[in-house]
Scaffold this active site. Structure first.
Site, PDB file in Angstrom:
ATOM      1  N   CYS A  69       0.795  -1.236   0.000  1.00 21.83           N
ATOM      2  CA  CYS A  69       0.000   0.000   0.000  1.00 21.83           C
ATOM      3  C   CYS A  69       0.827   1.284   0.000  1.00 21.83           C
ATOM      4  CB  CYS A  69      -0.916   0.027   1.227  1.00 21.83           C
ATOM      5  SG  CYS A  69      -2.468  -0.858   1.010  1.00 21.83           S
ATOM      6  N   ARG A  70       2.140   1.177   0.061  1.00 18.94           N
ATOM      7  CA  ARG A  70       2.933   2.400   0.190  1.00 18.94           C
ATOM      8  C   ARG A  70       2.839   3.309  -1.033  1.00 18.94           C
ATOM      9  NH1 ARG A  70       6.991  -1.405  -1.034  1.00 18.94           N
ATOM     10  NH2 ARG A  70       7.169  -1.993   1.151  1.00 18.94           N
TER      11      ARG A  70
ATOM     12  N   CYS B  42     -10.498  -0.080  34.109  1.00 23.98           N
ATOM     13  CA  CYS B  42      -9.847   0.826  33.174  1.00 23.98           C
ATOM     14  C   CYS B  42     -10.762   1.040  31.990  1.00 23.98           C
ATOM     15  CB  CYS B  42      -8.514   0.245  32.714  1.00 23.98           C
ATOM     16  SG  CYS B  42      -7.550   1.320  31.643  1.00 23.98           S
TER      17      CYS B  42
ATOM     18  N   ASN C 217     -23.805  35.488  -2.056  1.00 27.16           N
ATOM     19  CA  ASN C 217     -22.527  34.875  -1.700  1.00 27.16           C
ATOM     20  C   ASN C 217     -22.139  33.866  -2.766  1.00 27.16           C
ATOM     21  OD1 ASN C 217     -22.906  34.946   1.926  1.00 27.16           O
ATOM     22  ND2 ASN C 217     -21.779  36.317   0.584  1.00 27.16           N
TER      23      ASN C 217
ATOM     24  N   ASP D 136     -26.524   6.459  30.829  1.00 26.60           N
ATOM     25  CA  ASP D 136     -25.616   5.321  30.651  1.00 26.60           C
ATOM     26  C   ASP D 136     -25.906   4.213  31.654  1.00 26.60           C
ATOM     27  OD1 ASP D 136     -23.635   3.975  29.286  1.00 26.60           O
ATOM     28  OD2 ASP D 136     -21.992   4.801  30.472  1.00 26.60           O
TER      29      ASP D 136
ATOM     30  N   GLN E 161       1.567   6.865  -0.673  1.00 25.50           N
ATOM     31  CA  GLN E 161       2.323   7.912   0.005  1.00 25.50           C
ATOM     32  C   GLN E 161       2.871   8.918  -1.000  1.00 25.50           C
ATOM     33  OE1 GLN E 161       5.264   6.078   2.559  1.00 25.50           O
ATOM     34  NE2 GLN E 161       3.852   4.419   3.100  1.00 25.50           N
TER      35      GLN E 161
ATOM     36  N   CYS F 261     -15.173  34.949   7.638  1.00 24.93           N
ATOM     37  CA  CYS F 261     -16.232  34.551   6.694  1.00 24.93           C
ATOM     38  C   CYS F 261     -16.219  35.314   5.373  1.00 24.93           C
ATOM     39  CB  CYS F 261     -17.602  34.746   7.345  1.00 24.93           C
ATOM     40  SG  CYS F 261     -18.076  33.430   8.475  1.00 24.93           S
ATOM     41  N   ARG F 262     -15.340  36.265   5.211  1.00 22.86           N
ATOM     42  CA  ARG F 262     -15.389  37.095   4.004  1.00 22.86           C
ATOM     43  C   ARG F 262     -15.098  36.306   2.732  1.00 22.86           C
ATOM     44  NH1 ARG F 262     -10.467  38.732   6.468  1.00 22.86           N
ATOM     45  NH2 ARG F 262     -11.604  40.319   7.640  1.00 22.86           N
TER      46      ARG F 262
END
Length: 907
Positions: free
Chosen positions: A139-140, A584, A457, A701, A143, A425-426
């Site tokens: 799968c490299r 844990c 917009n 829960d 990259q 936001c401009r």
């Protein structure tokens, strides 16, 4: 230097206490491993490690340099096996895998370079490569120059050690275009535990991830983004990965997935949005009604009806806590059978489970699925589930940048989240944007007032749209400006050509809608901590003093705590001696500790600050601390003190030597309680929930793992990190009396009811216990706790939950659509079935407890033998397997005067 040395000593002490080893590069993903049936010839771990090493770039159309990729051609390039030696997969497995919608590859871990032996159709679509260019290669090749080498190293390390991995990295398509890939890698093992395959699932998250924006920091050194998205996306990816793993494990049992609409919420036209004026949080039927345009929706909103079925598998299961601790509690069964829709009076017949089926445990179900199925999940805050076009900006940061953008806003504007977080936001403005209107918005920002305007917009592709824009300031409790909320509504379909603006009627109706949305956003944001707080201020509540409440102020534990505080010292970690770990979870741990010099035992819950920050749980931890401080009830825990270290926040509460109800249930014959025992525990849960609701707390829960048993056998509800705290609404209901009662002068007293007043819409809970309205996003009230009570009662009586599926998607589907059935192989009274049936009503308004709260449930015939006022004085019914208390004496013997060390390997 002395101060620095002291600080280092503190950190070292904390690390000694709490530095539990992680599960590898993948964090929570380490549990996703399965055992395969057959074991081909193996290869060394070095081969697996080599599989993820980068090679020189050679792909056409790709910039050279950086991490690089392998060749894309089918010649004998680096990492390419000869065509004749390519590993094969069976046609049966191919057919099963082709039915999946996920994007993934399967690699052969027994061969050098871990070549791909199968790739889904989605993988070719995502990457642009052909099957001939993929199969047989590593799968490299995905990259490229900006792929993070550190993330690649994590993948390589996980592969080398046969562990899982889940992380986000920048990959490249065949044409060189970069994209953010959420990669989940999971090993598949043979019966001997050797890794024989790897599954790599890819999810393109370019649209919704914060990408490199997560590096943008505020002056307080916290991220600009209000939400951290990586952990959200990892949780979703892990859930999706389970289906792929199960299919590889059992291809014959794989079925074509349900319609794609299962995972896709319905999209509403802007006309529908403006026409539908229902409130954002609206009551509705969980099966799909009541949502309206303003309702919250989840990715599972439009689940379609399909044939109800149960797998006839038996499965063992473990407590969410104990599975992570490595406790060997024993096997639990989950036997399902095809049954008719539930009729309470005449439960559908079901064949009794054969002993060999009950004892058999499938490796996936027992070892992997169980590690996360009982864990509480936190998939989205209320803010994230508002499906409207809006952003939140922070005027306290220069240029008032965007700190939150809804998914709907991204869809409307075509921008990715990475492109807009931290920007003003401009960027939506363009050639035809009216500057006069823009000036009005700027003036409103300067004057900190709200305004509603309409203007043109532009999307990222340059497409213009008429935006009905509403700006609303949000202030904190002191009245100081905190954020601006900007709501957009595309009104392009309602523009009057002659006026070149929205029609008057449309403008009025739309203005109401955007203002209502802004109010809902305002409420939702207040659940989160102020993003401008200093890091140390985020945890300030944990350093506050705890005062004893009236009912327990004279118990030995409080006397010991007050004796320590009277010495003038602030209680901290150094005052407690570790005895042993109790549990844990995904964000922290629980220890049994002893207050130095007192002999008193406590439970200490320690939560990792960095984990809480990364997983958007800071507000959850603070709410839990606030809730603990309110409690004063025999069936709820007492908070004695709380404190923080440089890395953790800690809560000191009651130690319950009876342990989890889950473990007690698991030790019983057939893993079930006799009905009188189930009735007793359910009754005490009702009392505990009634008290919580009276305080304005929705528990959210409830499950056997969160019910602890005291030494006398009575319960304690614990863990409030997923709870919702609001105000309560007390009122009195006058009971009408029948003619017969009036003649006999027997009058029913009025009923006091106090339930939480504000609904929520966070996507939280435990998978098997989540109520339908949480899944659909219709907004939920305290009625979800009564749903969970029905699930709990079912589990105590039948040894399993009624809607559990083989993966999360199937479980949620079952919760929304599957018929409730009662196996006839286990004798249960009609009253119990009626109560469960009444509690598990999908429409919350029809659910028992929705009208008069706990009073409705307490009056049910199932509880007729319960003396409610004196229940705390009752002796719990005898269990078939008696309660086994835990404490210091259950720890392996140590030499005299020798501290018992924490067994960190347990974690």
């Amino acid at each position: 230097m002395a101060g620095s040395s002291s600080s280092k000593e503190i950190v070292d002490a904390v690390e000694k206490w709490m530095a539990f080893p992680t599960s590898g590069g993948g964090g929570a993903t380490a549990g996703l491993e399965i055992v395969a049936e057959d074991a081909p010839s193996g290869s060394s771990g070095a081969h697996q490690q080599q599989a993820w090493r980068p090679v020189a770039p050679a792909t056409a159309g790709r910039d050279s340099g950086g991490t690089g990729s392998g060749k894309s051609s089918v010649d004998g390039g680096v990492g390419r096996a000869s065509h004749d030696s390519l590993p094969r997969v069976s046609q049966e497995l191919k057919d099963a895998l082709s039915s999946l919608q996920q994007t993934f590859v399967v690699s052969d871990a027994t061969r050098p370079d871990c070549p791909i032996i199968y790739a889904s159709e989605g993988f070719f679509t995502m990457t642009g490569y052909s099957p001939r260019e993929v199969v047989g290669r590593n799968c490299r090749f995905l990259q490229g120059p900006d792929t993070d080498a550190a993330e690649v190293a994590k993948i390589r390390d996980a592969v080398k050690h046969g562990r899982s991995f889940c992380g986000r990295l920048l990959n490249y398509r065949k044409d060189g275009a970069p994209f953010w890939n959420l990669l989940t890698v999971t090993p598949i093992r043979d019966d001997n535990g050797k890794v024989i395959k790897f599954i790599g699932m890819q999810v393109e998250v370019s649209k919704y991830t914060e990408g490199l924006s997560d590096k943008r920091m505020r002056p307080n050194e916290l991220p600009v983004s209000l939400i951290r998205y990586d952990e959200r996306q990892k949780d979703k990816a892990m859930s999706s990965m389970t289906e792929v793993v199960q299919t590889v494990k059992q291809p014959r049992g794989a079925r074509a997935p349900a319609d794609a609409a299962l995972l896709t919420p319905p999209k509403m036209s802007d006309a529908d949005k403006m026409a539908a004026m229902s409130p954002v949080v609206a009551p509705g039927t969980p099966s799909g009604g009541g949502g309206g345009a303003g309702s919250f929706k989840s990715p599972l909103w439009d689940l379609k009806k399909e044939e109800s079925r149960l797998s006839r598998l038996a499965s063992g299961r473990k407590s969410g806590r104990s599975s992570l601790m490595g406790f060997k509690i024993g096997k639990r069964s989950s036997v399902g059978s095809r049954e008719a829709p539930a009729v309470v009076e005449e439960p559908a017949p079901a064949p009794p489970p054969a002993p060999e089926v009950v004892e058999r445990t499938d490796s996936w179900e027992r070892a992997e699925r169980e590690k996360d199925i009982r864990q509480g999940i936190d998939l989205a805050t209320t803010l994230e589930r508002i499906e409207k076009n809006f952003v939140i900006t922070d005027p306290r940061i220069p240029d008032n940048p965007i700190i939150f953008a809804s998914d709907s806003f991204l869809e409307l504007t075509e921008y990715t989240r990475e492109e807009i977080l931290g920007r003003n936001c401009r960027f939506l403005q363009g050639p035809e944007t009216d500057q006069g209107t823009v000036d009005k918005i700027r003036e409103a920002i300067r004057e900190q007032k709200e305004i509603t305007v309409q203007l043109i917009n532009y999307t990222k592709s340059g497409k213009k749209f008429w935006n009905l824009f509403h700006l609303q300031p949000m202030r904190d409790q002191k009245g100081e400006l905190q954020y601006f909320i900007g709501v957009q509504l595309d009104g392009s379909d309602h523009v009057e050509p002659l006026r070149n603006r929205l029609s008057e009627n449309t403008e009025i109706q739309s203005a109401k809608l955007v203002k209502a949305t802004a109010e809902n956003v305002d409420d939702a944001v207040r659940e989160l901590p102020d993003a401008n707080l200093r890091p140390e201020d985020l945890w300030a509540i944990h350093s506050m003093r705890v005062s004893p409440k009236p009912h327990k102020r004279n118990n030995p534990s409080w006397i010991a705590i007050e004796k320590a505080t009277n010495l003038g010292e602030k209680i901290g970690l150094k005052h407690f001696k570790p005895v042993k770990p109790l549990g844990c979870g995904d964000t922290g741990s629980v220890h049994l500790v002893e207050l130095q010099g007192s002999g008193e035992l406590f439970a200490m819950k320690a939560m990792d600050k960095s984990v809480m920050l990364n997983r958007n749980k800071v507000h959850r931890a603070c709410i839990e601390r606030e809730i603990y401080a309110l409690l004063d009830h025999p069936f709820l825990p007492t908070l004695y003190t709380s404190f923080q270290t440089p890395t953790h926040v800690c809560l000191i509460t009651d130690f319950c030597p009876g342990g989890e109800l889950f473990a007690v249930l698991d030790r019983q014959p057939m893993k079930i309680f006799r009905e009188e025992c189930a009735r007793f525990y359910a009754a005490e849960v009702v009392i505990g929930l009634e008290y919580l609701h009276c305080l304005g707390i929705i528990y959210r829960d409830l499950k056997p793992e969160n019910i602890l048993l005291q030494a006398d056998g009575h319960i304690v509800l614990t863990d409030f990190d997923l709870s919702f705290l609001t105000t309560s609404k007390p009122h009195v209901i006058k009971n009408s009396t029948s003619l017969k009662r009036r003649r006999s002068q027997e009058f029913l007293p009025p009923t006091f009811v106090s339930e939480p007043s504000t609904p929520s819409n966070s996507f939280v809970g435990t998978e098997e216990y989540i109520a339908p309205e949480v899944i659909t996003g219709a907004g939920h009230t305290s009625a979800i706790d009564w749903w969970a009570l029905g699930i709990l009662l079912y589990e105590m009586l039948y040894g399993r939950t009624p809607f559990r599926g083989k993966n999360r998607k199937k479980t949620f589907y079952n919760i929304l659509h599957k018929d409730l059935t009662f196996p006839s192989s286990i004798p249960v009274s009609l009253a119990a079935k009626q109560l469960i049936h009444g509690l598990l009503q999908r429409d919350p308004s029809n659910r028992i407890g929705s009208n008069a709260g706990a009073n409705d449930i307490k009056q049910h015939s199932f509880f007729q033998d319960i003396n409610w006022p004196l229940i705390r004085c009752m002796s719990p019914p005898e269990l078939d397997v008696p309660l086994k208390l835990i404490g210091k004496e259950t720890q392996p013997k140590a030499k005299p005067d020798e501290d018992v060390p924490l067994n960190l390997d347990t974690f």
